[in-house]
Scaffold this active site. Structure first.
Site, short mmCIF file in Angstrom:
data_model
loop_
_atom_site.label_atom_id
_atom_site.label_comp_id
_atom_site.label_asym_id
_atom_site.label_seq_id
_atom_site.Cartn_x
_atom_site.Cartn_y
_atom_site.Cartn_z
N ASP A 16 7.38 2.38 -12.48
CA ASP A 16 6.81 1.41 -11.55
C ASP A 16 6.58 2.23 -10.29
OD1 ASP A 16 6.52 -0.36 -9.35
OD2 ASP A 16 7.34 -1.97 -10.58
N HIS A 17 5.34 2.60 -10.04
CA HIS A 17 5.13 3.62 -9.00
C HIS A 17 5.53 3.13 -7.61
CE1 HIS A 17 1.29 1.60 -8.26
NE2 HIS A 17 1.19 2.27 -7.14
N HIS A 73 5.59 -4.64 -9.49
CA HIS A 73 5.79 -4.15 -8.12
C HIS A 73 6.40 -5.19 -7.18
CE1 HIS A 73 3.31 -1.17 -9.89
NE2 HIS A 73 2.16 -1.70 -9.60
C1 BG6 Z 1 -1.34 -0.70 -10.01
C2 BG6 Z 1 -2.28 -1.80 -10.40
O1 BG6 Z 1 -0.12 -0.81 -10.68
O2 BG6 Z 1 -1.10 -0.76 -8.60
C3 BG6 Z 1 -3.58 -1.70 -9.63
O3 BG6 Z 1 -2.54 -1.71 -11.80
C4 BG6 Z 1 -3.32 -1.66 -8.16
O4 BG6 Z 1 -4.45 -2.79 -9.96
C5 BG6 Z 1 -2.26 -0.60 -7.82
O5 BG6 Z 1 -4.53 -1.35 -7.51
C6 BG6 Z 1 -1.86 -0.69 -6.37
O6 BG6 Z 1 -1.07 0.42 -6.07
P1 BG6 Z 1 -1.01 1.00 -4.58
O7 BG6 Z 1 -0.03 2.12 -4.67
O8 BG6 Z 1 -2.41 1.44 -4.23
O9 BG6 Z 1 -0.58 -0.13 -3.73
#
Ligand code: BG6
Length: 494
Positions: A181-182, A244
């Site tokens: 989960d980045h 997230h």
């Molecule tokens: C991803 C989603 O997990 O997170 C995307 O699949 C989204 O749709 C992205 O744009 C958002 O990540 P960040 O780091 O740009 O907030």
């Protein structure tokens, strides 16, 4: 403290090596680790994908990715000399056997001690198939460590996630599975724990006696881009909330872990997810609202409606925006709403968390209808990284009046450099065997259980879409959700 290995030797097998994620995030992150000396000399990467490429072509691909997305390029040829390519059919045993031959060879050349990381950055429909083949065809049979790093989505709902998990667990133990989960790799998301548990001024107030509500916003200006085939089946609730947003809620609401170990931290997060008040079908609309963007203007540029985007059906019922209220039924949080909102094609790209404290019992400075501003703690996750504390002080001068002020901390001001990318930190954690910032199966299952109720209710009811213009902060119903409780969304650029 966490027990982690320092720079162990390792072979990284990257499935989906020619994909977008690998190109934009993974190679530049590996390169940064290499530059900082966080990768042992004894490392090698095998890029696995369908498109035919030899080592040379692949190395140029990696080089191009680092040059395009990386910074301060140096020693790039040395870096790419560690990369190898294997063209592969994920459904064919023969392919895995060929892969194993290369793995054994590199294991010997680089003295990798059998340590293997299998990184699945590919189409999710093949996650289970690859995991099974890795075992059946002998690739997981090793004396060293073996870890499976797996990108989202982890299933489409609880049922499919359980099926996928079973297939994976036939080949890997839970502690060998690193579910990405980045958001958990973001500097300020990791900072939530420290802000809370390392500051005597916050933790004693961090409960329903002093906090009135918490608001988490993650807004994007981008639309669905070229991902409509995935996104139209997923929508914002599965794409952002199940993972997230709920992870941030869990970190904000969890009890202090007894130790900073992976097991203890995850177990506190799991308790929060278990305490989420379940929502019944008929009451979903009281807690969650959805939106889909129509055409509009962002930064002066006209953009089309979601339904006009390539590969999106003209009558799509998919939500590109969600706002919702979580209630956590435990002693600490009873009665405190956690509001979240997230959407595409909004006014601004921003993620922030606003903790609103309750008003003090009596306003001594009340005059002519004036009210005190509530104290707020704002955690800026992106693009700014830092915290802002909103306080009231005396207006300079003779009169005893109040004025709001802010105390700011920004990581940029302190470090003078950009903090490492989320992926860089997560890859480093995985190399060292630290799974804290990856999601445990129990978290995934509980999140799906909660979210399934909402998506099932929405699937049975046609929405009146589009209901917000691109470039706005979402539909009216999102504001009404808070107004009903006597609150409002604080602006995101606050
Ligand atoms: C991803 C989603 O997990 O997170 C995307 O699949 C989204 O749709 C992205 O744009 C958002 O990540 P960040 O780091 O740009 O907030």
């Amino acid at each position: 403290m966490k027990t982690v290995e320092n720079n162990p030797s390792s072979l990284i097998l990257l499935f989906g090596a020619t994909g977008d994620l690998a190109k934009r995030k993974l190679y530049p992150s590996l390169y940064n680790l290499f530059k900082k000396g966080h990768l042992s000399d004894r490392f090698a990467v095998i890029g696995v994908a369908r498109r035919l490429k030899d080592d040379e072509e692949f190395r140029n691909w990696v080089k191009d990715s680092v040059e395009t997305y990386g910074e301060e390029i140096d020693h790039l040829n040395e870096f790419i000399s560690h990369f190898y390519y294997q063209s592969h059919d994920v459904t064919e045993s023969e392919s895995y056997k060929q892969l194993k031959t290369l793995v054994d060879e590199l294991d010997h050349t680089y003295q990798l001690q059998g340590n293997r990381i299998f990184y699945l950055a590919m189409s999710p429909e093949f996650f289970g198939t690859v995991a099974e083949h890795l075992k059946e065809d002998g690739l997981t049979d090793t004396k060293g460590f073996k870890r499976l790093v797996i990108e989202k989505p982890f299933g489409h709902n609880l049922e499919s996630a359980i099926k996928l998990n079973k297939r994976i667990r036939n080949s890997f133990k839970e502690e060998e599975v690193y579910r990405i989960d980045h958001y958990l790799g973001k500097e300020m998301v990791q900072n939530i724990e420290v802000i809370r548990f390392a500051n005597a001024v916050f933790e004693p107030l961090w409960n329903n006696r002093y906090i009135s509500n918490i608001q988490i916003t993650s807004s994007e200006t981008l639309g669905v881009e070229e991902r409509a085939r995935y996104y139209d089946k997923s929508g914002a609730i599965r794409d952002m909330v199940q993972n997230h947003m709920l992870q941030m809620v869990a970190l904000l609401a969890m009890e202090p872990p007894i130790r900073l170990t992976t097991k203890e931290i995850r177990s506190e997060k799991v308790k929060v997810l278990r305490a989420l008040r379940p929502i019944e079908d008929h009451e979903v609309h009281n807690y969650f609202v959805r939106g889909q963007y129509g055409e509009g203007t962002i930064n002066g540029i006209s953009v089309p409606a979601y339904r006009e985007e390539p590969n999106v059906p003209h009558d799509s019922n998919t939500e590109t925006f969600v706002a919702g209220k979580f209630l956590i039924d435990n002693f600490r949080w009873a009665g405190v709403p956690f509001y979240i909102r997230t959407g595409k094609r909004m006014e601004k790209k921003s993620t922030n968390i606003i903790v609103q404290f309750k008003d003090i019992p009596m306003n001594l400075y009340y005059k002519n209808g004036s009210s005190l501003n509530p104290n707020l703690l704002v955690i800026h996750v992106q693009p700014e990284e830092g915290i802002t504390l909103h306080l009231n002080v005396k207006k300079t001068g003779e009169v005893m009046e109040t004025t709001p002020v802010t105390l700011n901390f920004s990581t940029k001001n302190i470090d003078g450099i950009n903090t490492p990318e989320a992926y860089e930190k997560l890859l480093f954690d995985c190399l060292r065997g630290d799974a804290t910032n990856f999601t445990h199966w129990d978290e995934v299952a509980l999140s799906w259980r909660f979210v399934d109720k909402i998506s099932e209710a929405w699937a049975n009811e046609k929405a009146d879409f589009p209901n917000y213009s691109a470039g706005s902060m979402g539909p009216k119903c999102a504001d009404e959700l808070l107004e009903r409780d006597g609150f409002f969304w604080w602006p995101v650029h606050f």
